[in-house]
Design a protein around this motif. Structure first.
Motif, PDB file in Angstrom:
ATOM      1  N   ASP A 530       0.841  -1.210   0.000  1.00 60.82           N
ATOM      2  CA  ASP A 530       0.000   0.000   0.000  1.00 60.82           C
ATOM      3  C   ASP A 530       0.872   1.255   0.000  1.00 60.82           C
ATOM      4  O   ASP A 530       0.609   2.222  -0.731  1.00 60.82           O
ATOM      5  N   LYS A 531       1.873   1.239   0.845  1.00 61.22           N
ATOM      6  CA  LYS A 531       2.744   2.416   0.943  1.00 61.22           C
ATOM      7  C   LYS A 531       3.498   2.622  -0.375  1.00 61.22           C
ATOM      8  O   LYS A 531       3.671   3.755  -0.844  1.00 61.22           O
ATOM      9  N   ALA A 532       3.948   1.496  -0.948  1.00 63.79           N
ATOM     10  CA  ALA A 532       4.676   1.601  -2.221  1.00 63.79           C
ATOM     11  C   ALA A 532       3.772   2.155  -3.319  1.00 63.79           C
ATOM     12  O   ALA A 532       4.210   2.946  -4.158  1.00 63.79           O
ATOM     13  N   GLU A 533       2.510   1.749  -3.297  1.00 66.74           N
ATOM     14  CA  GLU A 533       1.583   2.271  -4.305  1.00 66.74           C
ATOM     15  C   GLU A 533       1.408   3.784  -4.123  1.00 66.74           C
ATOM     16  O   GLU A 533       1.397   4.543  -5.103  1.00 66.74           O
ATOM     17  N   ALA A 534       1.261   4.214  -2.872  1.00 69.03           N
ATOM     18  CA  ALA A 534       1.149   5.658  -2.606  1.00 69.03           C
ATOM     19  C   ALA A 534       2.417   6.387  -3.035  1.00 69.03           C
ATOM     20  O   ALA A 534       2.360   7.504  -3.554  1.00 69.03           O
ATOM     21  N   LEU A 535       3.562   5.748  -2.813  1.00 70.23           N
ATOM     22  CA  LEU A 535       4.828   6.388  -3.183  1.00 70.23           C
ATOM     23  C   LEU A 535       5.159   6.186  -4.662  1.00 70.23           C
ATOM     24  O   LEU A 535       6.216   6.608  -5.124  1.00 70.23           O
ATOM     25  N   PHE A 536       4.270   5.530  -5.365  1.00 66.31           N
ATOM     26  CA  PHE A 536       4.317   5.559  -6.825  1.00 66.31           C
ATOM     27  C   PHE A 536       3.359   6.640  -7.316  1.00 66.31           C
ATOM     28  O   PHE A 536       3.762   7.589  -7.977  1.00 66.31           O
ATOM     29  N   TYR A 537       2.094   6.527  -6.933  1.00 63.87           N
ATOM     30  CA  TYR A 537       1.076   7.404  -7.526  1.00 63.87           C
ATOM     31  C   TYR A 537       1.326   8.884  -7.214  1.00 63.87           C
ATOM     32  O   TYR A 537       1.352   9.723  -8.123  1.00 63.87           O
ATOM     33  N   TYR A 538       1.486   9.207  -5.930  1.00 62.12           N
ATOM     34  CA  TYR A 538       1.529  10.635  -5.580  1.00 62.12           C
ATOM     35  C   TYR A 538       2.759  11.358  -6.114  1.00 62.12           C
ATOM     36  O   TYR A 538       2.629  12.471  -6.646  1.00 62.12           O
ATOM     37  N   PRO A 539       3.961  10.775  -6.039  1.00 59.42           N
ATOM     38  CA  PRO A 539       5.087  11.478  -6.663  1.00 59.42           C
ATOM     39  C   PRO A 539       4.904  11.668  -8.169  1.00 59.42           C
ATOM     40  O   PRO A 539       5.279  12.701  -8.717  1.00 59.42           O
ATOM     41  N   MET A 540       4.322  10.658  -8.819  1.00 59.63           N
ATOM     42  CA  MET A 540       4.106  10.815 -10.259  1.00 59.63           C
ATOM     43  C   MET A 540       3.052  11.897 -10.524  1.00 59.63           C
ATOM     44  O   MET A 540       3.224  12.746 -11.385  1.00 59.63           O
ATOM     45  N   PHE A 541       1.959  11.839  -9.768  1.00 63.33           N
ATOM     46  CA  PHE A 541       0.910  12.836  -9.983  1.00 63.33           C
ATOM     47  C   PHE A 541       1.448  14.247  -9.746  1.00 63.33           C
ATOM     48  O   PHE A 541       1.224  15.168 -10.542  1.00 63.33           O
ATOM     49  N   ARG A 542       2.181  14.410  -8.655  1.00 59.27           N
ATOM     50  CA  ARG A 542       2.690  15.751  -8.334  1.00 59.27           C
ATOM     51  C   ARG A 542       3.758  16.207  -9.332  1.00 59.27           C
ATOM     52  O   ARG A 542       3.877  17.407  -9.605  1.00 59.27           O
ATOM     53  N   THR A 543       4.523  15.255  -9.855  1.00 57.41           N
ATOM     54  CA  THR A 543       5.524  15.619 -10.864  1.00 57.41           C
ATOM     55  C   THR A 543       4.853  16.280 -12.062  1.00 57.41           C
ATOM     56  O   THR A 543       5.408  17.191 -12.678  1.00 57.41           O
ATOM     57  N   TRP A 544       3.650  15.840 -12.366  1.00 55.03           N
ATOM     58  CA  TRP A 544       2.957  16.360 -13.556  1.00 55.03           C
ATOM     59  C   TRP A 544       2.744  17.873 -13.472  1.00 55.03           C
ATOM     60  O   TRP A 544       2.870  18.574 -14.480  1.00 55.03           O
ATOM     61  N   PHE A 545       2.451  18.378 -12.279  1.00 58.10           N
ATOM     62  CA  PHE A 545       2.307  19.832 -12.126  1.00 58.10           C
ATOM     63  C   PHE A 545       3.563  20.543 -12.623  1.00 58.10           C
ATOM     64  O   PHE A 545       3.506  21.607 -13.228  1.00 58.10           O
ATOM     65  N   SER A 546       4.717  19.933 -12.299  1.00 54.27           N
ATOM     66  CA  SER A 546       5.985  20.581 -12.645  1.00 54.27           C
ATOM     67  C   SER A 546       6.298  20.492 -14.134  1.00 54.27           C
ATOM     68  O   SER A 546       7.184  21.181 -14.615  1.00 54.27           O
ATOM     69  N   LEU A 547       5.599  19.655 -14.857  1.00 51.32           N
ATOM     70  CA  LEU A 547       5.834  19.547 -16.297  1.00 51.32           C
ATOM     71  C   LEU A 547       4.996  20.542 -17.086  1.00 51.32           C
ATOM     72  O   LEU A 547       5.400  20.980 -18.159  1.00 51.32           O
ATOM     73  N   VAL A 548       3.811  20.852 -16.548  1.00 53.00           N
ATOM     74  CA  VAL A 548       2.865  21.631 -17.359  1.00 53.00           C
ATOM     75  C   VAL A 548       2.744  23.088 -16.926  1.00 53.00           C
ATOM     76  O   VAL A 548       2.202  23.904 -17.660  1.00 53.00           O
ATOM     77  N   GLY A 549       3.232  23.418 -15.714  1.00 58.65           N
ATOM     78  CA  GLY A 549       3.195  24.814 -15.279  1.00 58.65           C
ATOM     79  C   GLY A 549       2.101  25.135 -14.290  1.00 58.65           C
ATOM     80  O   GLY A 549       1.612  26.265 -14.231  1.00 58.65           O
ATOM     81  N   LEU A 550       1.728  24.135 -13.487  1.00 58.28           N
ATOM     82  CA  LEU A 550       0.638  24.333 -12.531  1.00 58.28           C
ATOM     83  C   LEU A 550       1.130  24.319 -11.089  1.00 58.28           C
ATOM     84  O   LEU A 550       2.140  23.700 -10.761  1.00 58.28           O
TER      85      LEU A 550
END
Lengths: 718, 65
Positions: A530-550
């Motif tokens: 469960d923790k590994a899934e959270a540490l996959f999804y959330y870092p990836m999701f948050r990284t997306w903000f940094s790619l698009v300018g949000l």
């Protein structure tokens, strides 16, 4: 000295004329390259491959940096670069939080690729001036200003000897100098550092925006990783940009009506619900202080503790009632109804070179209330505000300043260093005056401030080699990973967040993963998987903000009224769908929420390989100090004895009555350190990395980034 | 005994959701309370009484910093 004299002292070193061009679906399709050593300029095309794989923002920054340096480049080599990029969504005005840009370069603290996000107008103005990114390489011989005139299509490099270096004066001078009138000031944005950025390794960059209602220049900070130090090492005094007047359609989006529709829904949600939720419009991020204190998560005295009764003195209640001016312009980009950029209109300084001056202070935000407050054992709001001001104007990251000063204080209290070493500064916890003096020394490049300004990692080495400090103790209490100081959360009771800080690309900064409540309070992710899934999804999701300018904040610091009825409320599914629609609306793509994560995964893995290329990026660099994992000292253990005794009894079936505190500290430590290693294993597996934390070739192939130069780096470690 | 977020918590008669949250020091405003799989509306926290053996989820919707 008047502005005319200052301006007349400028010496033109180079000029570049360019066609203003046309933005197409969020991209200008070119980047601007400037070499300060050679005084040359170039236009680089943005290929379809670059857009597909790296998207923009941090992704473009990492790709340009990868191509611009070699394997042996150090942060202060001329080859190192500073890249600023806004991302394809950056600059839209229909949706809140769409003005972010990202600064990328080799960090003096981590010696690897760093990214830091920032509001203010410079990033969007860069795009509207014709560029998807600004890439600066080389070093100027003397202080220079780079001026991009997006109204005329010119770039000039000017020697600038007479301006002040500290930001609150410099940004005023340059805004006045480059704007044609009072009305034109809103079209000018400036990037600056400050005096301390050139004497420390924790320098930041201030990005300005003009507040028309207060008639004042405001600033936001790209704080993390010492990129302001790189800026000053290149002898850049400032970047100045002048844009055409802002309109809502400047990105030339594929489908403007979708942006308007989604944006309108979001603005309505914020205006109707914010007051009953986080009150971001009133308090900004300061509302978090009370929450963190209530849940034992607020760093106190170098993260020894998670709360303190005196924290009530630095909460949003105090700031709103006594300091914040809430009658103005609190959005750092057009159209942000969340408006979290709080400001103190007039604050009389008590110390330093500007003593007795009334100044405007941007902030403080949550991180600074901890970094200039609780983590130092200081609970005086006036000290926090003064430190906030001086960190900004001197160009110092408040987070690194606070976390490293807390480390120094604990070293001082334990006799690792003394007054002979600190030059007379009594750096006990709670000594606000000494901490401020340390900051002033950093600006002047004098005294113990020079040593402290090296950051925790280098201080640990110095204290061990020069003063015979116990290396194990310093490793336990020095709150840094990869060379970057921790941001401001206590992670002892959240194994997942220990990984959220340790298993990162740039170091322990919360913008990558923040899962403390899901883990520690909600108990939603109890297993390693469960923790590994959270540490996959959330870092990836948050990284997306940094790619698009949000900006991240409108994602989950406000949620729809019916969010709790969704299958995964923590992900705020309606807002994720908003992002999908906005991205497609700007770029004309047809992504869904899975593709959004995959886009991030590409850049995230590329960043990991980048670290590997620079000699880092393996398991050993993901380890965290024990202070982040559990109680280092008997004092810490006994302060939460009931909690720890209960855990030893319930988890390890230990009869705590028969054990001394020191024995219990050791037993708990063995258990928790073992848990952290198991977490590493689980996360690496989920991310498609091997047991040494290296992306496998299969992972790179799946993501389509098995380019020869990338695969070659990975193969060396296979 | 009741369960709060999967952990044991002592039960007593007349314990309301509001009282439980106060005792746990759960002060964060974006919180969802689910009792035995059924969501309790926020305006019913005061009048909703917890029964012995209830399984309570108090989910804080906060994912960042």
């Amino acid at each position: 000295m008047n502005l005319e004299e200052i301006k007349n002292s400028h010496k033109l070193l180079g000029t570049f004329n360019y066609q203003l061009g046309q933005i197409d679906k969020g991209y200008t399709n070119r980047t601007l390259y400037v070499n300060l050593s050679a005084k040359t300029f170039a236009e680089k095309p943005v290929t379809e491959l670059m857009k597909q794989k790296f998207i923009g923002g941090r992704g473009f920054g990492l790709k340009l940096l990868w191509d611009g340096i070699n394997d042996n480049t150090k942060w202060n080599d001329p080859e190192n670069e500073l890249i600023i990029a806004p991302g394809p969504i950056g600059g839209i005005t229909q949706y809140p939080g769409a003005g972010k840009s990202y600064v990328v370069g080799l960090s003096p603290l981590t010696q690897s690729a760093m990214d830091s996000n920032v509001g203010g107008y410079f990033g969007p103005f860069l795009k509207f001036s014709g560029w998807d990114a600004l890439e600066i390489q080389g070093k100027a011989e003397r202080d220079v200003i780079l001026f991009i005139d997006g109204t005329k299509g010119t770039v000039t490099l000017e020697e600038a000897p007479l301006e002040e270096l500290n930001s609150h004066i410099l940004i005023e001078q340059l805004t006045e100098m480059y704007a044609e009138s009072e009305e034109d000031k809103v079209n000018v944005s400036v990037v600056t550092a400050g005096e301390a950025a050139q004497h420390t390794l924790i320098g930041l960059l201030n990005f300005s925006f003009y507040d028309t209602r207060r008639k004042a220049v405001r600033i936001k900070q790209a704080g993390r990783g010492g990129l302001g130090t790189v800026f000053r090492d290149k002898n850049i005094k400032a970047l100045v940009i002048k844009s055409i007047k802002i309109r809502g359609d400047l990105n030339n989006p594929h489908d403007l009506s979708t942006l308007k529709k989604v944006g309108k829904k979001m603005h309505k949600e914020i205006l109707s619900l914010d007051d009953s939720q986080c009150q971001m419009r009133k308090a900004g991020t300061t509302h978090i202080v009370k929450i963190m204190n209530d849940y034992d998560l607020l760093p106190v005295c170098n993260y020894k503790f998670g709360s303190d009764p005196n924290a009530n003195n630095i909460t949003h209640t105090v700031l709103i009632s006594k300091y914040f001016n809430l009658n103005g312009h609190d959005e750092c980009w057009y159209g942000c109804t969340l408006s979290c950029a709080k400001v103190i209109n007039s604050f009389k300084l008590k110390t330093g070179p500007y003593k007795n001056k009334d100044v405007i202070v941007d902030g403080p935000e949550y991180e600074t209330l901890s970094a200039a407050g609780s983590v130092l054992g200081v609970f005086d709001p006036e000290f926090v505000i003064e430190t906030n001001f001086y960190c900004d104007t001197y160009g110092v990251d408040t987070i690194s300043f606070g976390t490293l000063t807390a480390f120094v204080m604990e070293c001082y209290e334990n006799g690792v260093i003394n007054q002979d070493i600190t030059g007379g500064l009594k750096l006990n916890f709670g000594n606000a005056e000494a901490a401020l003096e340390l900051l002033h020394q950093m600006a002047k490049g004098e005294g113990f401030g020079v040593i402290a300004g090296l950051g925790i990692r280098r201080m640990k080495k110095l204290f061990i080699e020069k003063y015979g400090a116990n290396p194990d103790f310093l490793q336990d209490i020095g709150m840094e990973v990869k060379g970057l100081e921790f941001s401001e959360y206590v992670t002892k009771e959240s194994l997942a967040q220990q990984g959220g800080y340790g298993l990162t690309n740039k170091g322990p900064q919360h913008d990558e993963a923040w899962v403390i409540f899901m883990d520690m309070v909600n108990n939603q992710i109890p297993t390693f998987e469960d923790k590994a899934e959270a540490l996959f999804y959330y870092p990836m999701f948050r990284t997306w903000f940094s790619l698009v300018g949000l900006c991240k904040l409108p994602w989950n610091d406000i949620v729809p009224a019916d969010n709790h009825t969704t299958a995964e409320p923590a992900k705020v599914p309606e807002h994720v769908q908003n992002y999908v629609e906005i991205y497609n609306g700007v770029t004309g793509s047809d992504i869904d929420n899975n593709e959004l994560i995959r886009q991030s995964e590409v850049v995230y893995n590329f960043h990991r390989v980048f670290n590997l290329r620079m000699g880092y990026g393996t398991r050993e660099f993901d380890q965290v100090p024990y202070r982040a994992v559990g109680p280092v000292t008997a004092e810490e253990y006994e302060s939460r004895q009931d909690r720890y005794d209960r855990q030893l009894k319930e988890i390890l079936d230990l009869n705590t009555a028969e054990k001394t505190t020191e024995e219990k500290v050791r037993i708990l430590r063995n258990y928790r350190e073992e848990q952290y290693q198991k977490l590493c294993d689980a996360v690496y597996l989920r991310r498609g990395w091997n047991s040494n934390g290296i992306p496998t070739l299969e992972t790179l192939q799946r993501l389509g980034i098995d380019f020869p130069e990338v695969a070659e780096v990975v193969k060396k470690y296979s | 005994m009741i369960k709060v977020n999967g952990r044991d918590y002592p039960w007593r008669a007349e314990l309301s959701v509001k009282q439980l949250l106060a005792e746990m020091n759960f002060t964060f405003p974006l919180i969802i309370v689910v009792i035995n799989g059924k969501t309790v509306p926020k305006d019913e926290f005061t009048c909703t009484v917890i029964e012995n053996g209830d399984d309570i989820q108090a989910i804080h919707l906060i994912c960042g910093g």
